[in-house]
Design an enzyme around this catalytic site. Structure first.
Site, PDB file in Angstrom:
ATOM      1  N   SER A  85       1.459  -5.978  -3.319  1.00  0.00           N
ATOM      2  CA  SER A  85       0.169  -5.301  -3.248  1.00  0.00           C
ATOM      3  C   SER A  85      -0.049  -4.448  -4.483  1.00  0.00           C
ATOM      4  O   SER A  85       0.917  -3.913  -5.061  1.00  0.00           O
ATOM      5  CB  SER A  85       0.160  -4.404  -2.009  1.00  0.00           C
ATOM      6  OG  SER A  85      -0.901  -3.480  -2.069  1.00  0.00           O
ATOM      7  N   TYR A 144       4.267   2.115   3.835  1.00  0.00           N
ATOM      8  CA  TYR A 144       3.896   0.694   3.691  1.00  0.00           C
ATOM      9  C   TYR A 144       4.062   0.248   2.234  1.00  0.00           C
ATOM     10  O   TYR A 144       4.710  -0.755   1.927  1.00  0.00           O
ATOM     11  CB  TYR A 144       2.435   0.482   4.140  1.00  0.00           C
ATOM     12  CG  TYR A 144       1.798  -0.736   3.513  1.00  0.00           C
ATOM     13  CD1 TYR A 144       2.157  -2.016   3.915  1.00  0.00           C
ATOM     14  CD2 TYR A 144       0.875  -0.604   2.466  1.00  0.00           C
ATOM     15  CE1 TYR A 144       1.608  -3.127   3.301  1.00  0.00           C
ATOM     16  CE2 TYR A 144       0.326  -1.706   1.859  1.00  0.00           C
ATOM     17  CZ  TYR A 144       0.695  -2.965   2.283  1.00  0.00           C
ATOM     18  OH  TYR A 144       0.161  -4.060   1.656  1.00  0.00           O
ATOM     19  N   LYS A 174       6.832  -2.444  -0.104  1.00  0.00           N
ATOM     20  CA  LYS A 174       6.519  -3.478  -1.111  1.00  0.00           C
ATOM     21  C   LYS A 174       7.319  -3.229  -2.391  1.00  0.00           C
ATOM     22  O   LYS A 174       7.861  -4.172  -2.984  1.00  0.00           O
ATOM     23  CB  LYS A 174       5.017  -3.505  -1.409  1.00  0.00           C
ATOM     24  CG  LYS A 174       4.137  -3.890  -0.224  1.00  0.00           C
ATOM     25  CD  LYS A 174       4.382  -5.325   0.231  1.00  0.00           C
ATOM     26  CE  LYS A 174       3.450  -5.749   1.341  1.00  0.00           C
ATOM     27  NZ  LYS A 174       3.828  -7.044   1.948  1.00  0.00           N
TER      28      LYS A 174
HETATM   29  C1  UD1 Z   1      -5.890  -0.297   1.337  1.00  0.00           C
HETATM   30  C2  UD1 Z   1      -4.445  -0.078   0.952  1.00  0.00           C
HETATM   31  C3  UD1 Z   1      -3.912  -1.298   0.252  1.00  0.00           C
HETATM   32  C4  UD1 Z   1      -4.172  -2.547   1.077  1.00  0.00           C
HETATM   33  C5  UD1 Z   1      -5.653  -2.645   1.357  1.00  0.00           C
HETATM   34  C6  UD1 Z   1      -6.020  -3.864   2.182  1.00  0.00           C
HETATM   35  C7  UD1 Z   1      -3.472   1.848  -0.327  1.00  0.00           C
HETATM   36  C8  UD1 Z   1      -3.784   3.132  -1.028  1.00  0.00           C
HETATM   37  N1  UD1 Z   1      -4.484   1.136   0.133  1.00  0.00           N
HETATM   38  O1  UD1 Z   1      -6.620  -0.316   0.105  1.00  0.00           O
HETATM   39  O2  UD1 Z   1      -2.537  -1.150   0.030  1.00  0.00           O
HETATM   40  O3  UD1 Z   1      -3.736  -3.670   0.368  1.00  0.00           O
HETATM   41  O4  UD1 Z   1      -6.052  -1.480   2.044  1.00  0.00           O
HETATM   42  O5  UD1 Z   1      -5.447  -3.817   3.438  1.00  0.00           O
HETATM   43  O6  UD1 Z   1      -2.343   1.544  -0.209  1.00  0.00           O
HETATM   44  N2  UD1 Z   1     -13.808   3.320   2.792  1.00  0.00           N
HETATM   45  C9  UD1 Z   1     -14.878   4.009   3.325  1.00  0.00           C
HETATM   46  N3  UD1 Z   1     -15.087   3.941   4.678  1.00  0.00           N
HETATM   47  C10 UD1 Z   1     -14.272   3.220   5.509  1.00  0.00           C
HETATM   48  C11 UD1 Z   1     -13.185   2.526   4.956  1.00  0.00           C
HETATM   49  C12 UD1 Z   1     -12.976   2.606   3.583  1.00  0.00           C
HETATM   50  O7  UD1 Z   1     -15.625   4.680   2.611  1.00  0.00           O
HETATM   51  O8  UD1 Z   1     -14.503   3.230   6.732  1.00  0.00           O
HETATM   52  C13 UD1 Z   1     -13.600   3.364   1.335  1.00  0.00           C
HETATM   53  C14 UD1 Z   1     -12.272   3.956   0.936  1.00  0.00           C
HETATM   54  O9  UD1 Z   1     -12.381   5.330   0.748  1.00  0.00           O
HETATM   55  C15 UD1 Z   1     -11.984   3.215  -0.365  1.00  0.00           C
HETATM   56  C16 UD1 Z   1     -12.694   1.863  -0.200  1.00  0.00           C
HETATM   57  O10 UD1 Z   1     -13.602   2.031   0.868  1.00  0.00           O
HETATM   58  O11 UD1 Z   1     -12.588   3.886  -1.416  1.00  0.00           O
HETATM   59  C17 UD1 Z   1     -11.744   0.731   0.136  1.00  0.00           C
HETATM   60  O12 UD1 Z   1     -10.944   1.127   1.221  1.00  0.00           O
HETATM   61  P1  UD1 Z   1      -9.991   0.085   1.986  1.00  0.00           P
HETATM   62  O13 UD1 Z   1     -10.768  -1.120   2.336  1.00  0.00           O
HETATM   63  O14 UD1 Z   1      -9.303   0.821   3.092  1.00  0.00           O
HETATM   64  O15 UD1 Z   1      -8.951  -0.351   0.864  1.00  0.00           O
HETATM   65  P2  UD1 Z   1      -7.946   0.514  -0.034  1.00  0.00           P
HETATM   66  O16 UD1 Z   1      -7.758   1.875   0.481  1.00  0.00           O
HETATM   67  O17 UD1 Z   1      -8.378   0.349  -1.453  1.00  0.00           O
END
Ligand code: UD1
Length: 340
Positions: A124, A149, A153
């Site tokens: 990842s 998590y 990795k």
């Molecule tokens: C996370 C994990 C990553 C994993 C990926 C897919 C970390 C830091 N992050 O990535 O390892 O591979 O998920 O499973 O290890 N957001 C919102 N509202 C929501 C959900 C998300 O605003 O309800 C925003 C978050 O703040 C972020 C973006 O959307 O800026 C993407 O979030 P998310 O889809 O959870 O992915 P990551 O955090 O990048």
């Protein structure tokens, strides 16, 4: 090749099963169905026009893993199986370390005993931690993740490098995924998270289909173009094909282990993704801006040059494709595989 796909009933695993089969590989799956629905297997049979055999057990069970390799011919393994929720891993670190590491150890030992030395491992972008400069490049060190998590990795990557160092007959591909989204264009398989989605795209899709009221956007005061976080979203179909490309490459090289980023090299903000999804679905996505989520980085995207040049692989699907395919899956299966 006869390819064992661990976690082949899961989100990325199931899409990869389809691509491996289309590329002429003979696929079998091992999955404990801890975070996947058995219903996906019938959909895979229909999509691949063949029967994909499935072994339902947990790879942390060394005896069962050994028996699988003793009874089935396996030429290569694509290893997806594992626990993957960042927040959950903070709450139960031992489960994450035990499950993700032990399943890999069982696999590596059984592979060695049975003469199988070709492995593609799901890593990842989280291994780059919060200090690496953008865009992330494979040669960046030191790797450090900020959740249990992510640390599993980093640890598994380290184990694989040590194993390949002492036994150069291994052929190992380490693939660092950015943010996988989207679904098979048929709408037959897609992402079906249990409970409230942690990740952005499945949450948006559930708002669009009426399962959730509103999206919460975590922060609009980041140093980015519109203040919301930017991520390198990659279509799961491009990602799945990356595994076929990696398998081809390691089968014809003398390098024991090599790492590739699988990303597009482009960042998309949360607000841009919301707007793209509204366009693709024709549905409004109401949202509230709330405080930042602990641990989120302002921006993350890949330098995919190495995969482009060495694997002959390029992510071709756009953010609009990702939204259209996610919407097709979600609207055809409002409750995921529960609708079966
Ligand atoms: C996370 C994990 C990553 C994993 C990926 C897919 C970390 C830091 N992050 O990535 O390892 O591979 O998920 O499973 O290890 N957001 C919102 N509202 C929501 C959900 C998300 O605003 O309800 C925003 C978050 O703040 C972020 C973006 O959307 O800026 C993407 O979030 P998310 O889809 O959870 O992915 P990551 O955090 O990048």
């Amino acid at each position: 090749m006869r390819v064992l796909v661990s976690g082949g009933a899961g989100y990325i695993g199931s899409h990869t099963v389809v691509h491996l089969t289309a590329a002429g590989h003979d696929v079998l799956v091992v999955d404990n169905f801890g975070n996947a629905k058995p219903a996906v297997m019938a959909r895979l049979d229909a999509l691949t026009n063949t029967h994909i055999p499935v072994h339902a057990f947990d790879l942390t069970d060394r005896d069962k893993t050994e028996r699988l390799f003793a009874t089935e011919q396996v030429d290569a393994v694509v290893h997806f199986a594992g626990l993957k929720a960042v927040g959950d891993s903070v709450q139960r670190p031992l489960d994450y370390y035990e499950n993700n590491l032990q399943s890999t150890f069982s696999l590596l030992r059984a592979m060695r005993r049975h003469g199988c030395s070709t492995l593609v491992f799901s890593s990842s972008a989280t291994v780059y931690g919060d200090q690496a400069p953008l865009p992330y490049r494979e040669d960046y060190e030191p790797l450090q993740a900020n959740s249990p998590y992510g640390r599993t990795k980093v640890m598994i990557e380290t184990v694989l490098r040590d194993v390949a160092h002492i036994d150069p007959s291994w052929r190992i591909a380490v693939l660092r995924y950015f943010n996988p989204v989207g679904a098979h264009p048929s709408g037959a398989i897609g992402e079906d998270p249990q409970g409230i989605p942690n990740n952005l795209m499945p949450f948006i899709a559930q708002v669009a289909v009426g399962r959730r009221d509103r999206l919460r956007i975590f922060g609009d005061d980041y140093p980015t173009t519109d203040g919301t976080c930017e991520r390198d979203y990659i279509h799961v179909e491009d990602l799945a094909y990356g595994h076929v490309a990696a398998l081809n490459r390691i089968a014809s090289t003398d390098e024991p282990i090599r790492t590739w980023n699988l990303g597009t090299g482009r960042g998309t903000s949360v607000l841009e993704l919301v707007k793209a999804f509204e366009r693709a679905s024709g549905m409004p996505i109401p949202y509230d801006i709330v405080g930042r989520r602990t641990g989120d980085l302002p921006a993350s995207w890949a330098d995919p040059t190495r995969a482009n040049e060495e694997l002959g692989w390029v992510a071709t699907r756009t953010v609009d494709d990702m939204c259209a395919d996610t919407w097709r899956w979600q609207s055809q299966n409002p409750n995921g595989y529960e609708d079966v």
